[in-house]
Write a protein that holds these residues in place. Structure first.
Motif, PDB file in Angstrom:
ATOM      1  N   ALA A  47      -5.986   5.809  -1.139  1.00 21.73           N
ATOM      2  CA  ALA A  47      -7.240   6.203  -0.500  1.00 21.73           C
ATOM      3  C   ALA A  47      -7.813   7.454  -1.162  1.00 21.73           C
ATOM      4  O   ALA A  47      -9.032   7.554  -1.373  1.00 21.73           O
ATOM      5  N   ARG A  94      -3.497   4.969  -9.242  1.00 21.69           N
ATOM      6  CA  ARG A  94      -2.705   4.490  -8.094  1.00 21.69           C
ATOM      7  C   ARG A  94      -1.278   4.186  -8.528  1.00 21.69           C
ATOM      8  O   ARG A  94      -0.320   4.531  -7.821  1.00 21.69           O
ATOM      9  N   ASP A 147      -9.239   6.359  -4.489  1.00 22.30           N
ATOM     10  CA  ASP A 147     -10.485   5.613  -4.296  1.00 22.30           C
ATOM     11  C   ASP A 147     -11.649   6.537  -3.950  1.00 22.30           C
ATOM     12  O   ASP A 147     -12.789   6.268  -4.312  1.00 22.30           O
ATOM     13  N   THR A 148     -11.362   7.630  -3.257  1.00 28.26           N
ATOM     14  CA  THR A 148     -12.406   8.573  -2.868  1.00 28.26           C
ATOM     15  C   THR A 148     -12.809   9.481  -4.023  1.00 28.26           C
ATOM     16  O   THR A 148     -13.998   9.704  -4.252  1.00 28.26           O
ATOM     17  N   GLN A 173      -0.528   4.108   0.507  1.00 26.92           N
ATOM     18  CA  GLN A 173      -1.840   3.924   1.132  1.00 26.92           C
ATOM     19  C   GLN A 173      -2.667   5.210   1.068  1.00 26.92           C
ATOM     20  O   GLN A 173      -3.844   5.176   0.735  1.00 26.92           O
ATOM     21  N   LEU A 174      -2.025   6.342   1.409  1.00 34.17           N
ATOM     22  CA  LEU A 174      -2.748   7.614   1.390  1.00 34.17           C
ATOM     23  C   LEU A 174      -3.143   8.012  -0.024  1.00 34.17           C
ATOM     24  O   LEU A 174      -4.264   8.469  -0.266  1.00 34.17           O
ATOM     25  N   ARG A 217      -8.953   3.979 -11.584  1.00 30.69           N
ATOM     26  CA  ARG A 217      -8.367   4.034 -10.240  1.00 30.69           C
ATOM     27  C   ARG A 217      -7.066   3.256 -10.174  1.00 30.69           C
ATOM     28  O   ARG A 217      -6.078   3.723  -9.592  1.00 30.69           O
TER      29      ARG A 217
END
Length: 182
Positions: free
Chosen positions: A90, A56, A93-94, A86-87, A52
């Motif tokens: 996220a 990112r 992370d999902t 941020q998007l 992750r």
């Protein structure tokens, strides 16, 4: 004395065999887990937190290169970078979790069923399993880094799945070239 030397040589050979076979066993286990859509088994072979973090960083780099240097100079551009990061974070992370990978594999089943890629042509039969590592190439980049190159087509560079030892096993720690170049 000869017995001691023989035992030491056999021990060194066994240790070298274990070390150099570890990545291949991990790749085989990873491929089997993907084919069987077994997310709990997949978790044994993937260090999800490190993957992750890597993804990112790749998304942030991609956004910066796509926007160009002029956008970063404006206050609005900095806000957009932050929001995009941020998007993207996220989304990573999902999706980069055992459950997220399970959802992707389930989506693969629906895609195969929609394309009528079924075993034996039976409408209620199982779909052809996902085999992304079937034609992959393997190599040691260093003694403690193993890379699996997965072809994605002639126009894109191969996805590189990086494995490193963690304790007594090898695990996936990075996905290189996961985000396309601008």
């Amino acid at each position: 004395m000869k017995k001691l030397i023989t035992v030491v040589v056999l021990l060194v050979l066994a240790l070298a065999g274990w070390w150099f076979s570890g990545p291949y066993l991990t790749v085989h286990g990873l491929a089997t887990a993907i084919e069987q859509r077994d997310t709990s088994r997949l978790e044994r072979y993937v260090d999800f937190p490190r993957v992750r973090v890597s993804l990112r960083a790749q998304i942030s780099d991609y956004l910066v290169r796509q926007a160009g240097p002029g956008v970063a100079e404006s206050p609005f551009g900095a806000l957009l970078y932050g929001l995009g990061g941020q998007l993207g974070g996220a989304a990573v992370d999902t999706m980069i979790t055992p459950m997220g990978i399970g959802a992707l594999l389930q989506g693969h089943v629906l895609y195969k069923r929609g394309r009528n890629e079924l075993q034996g042509g039976d409408a209620y039969g199982a779909t052809e399993p996902a085999q992304p590592l079937k034609e992959a190439r393997h190599r040691f980049e260093r003694l403690d880094r193993f890379v699996v190159d997965v072809d994605r087509g002639p126009a894109e560079p191969p996805l590189q799945v990086v494995l490193e030892p963690q304790g007594l096993r090898w695990r996936v720690v990075d996905l290189r070239n996961a985000i396309p170049a601008p």
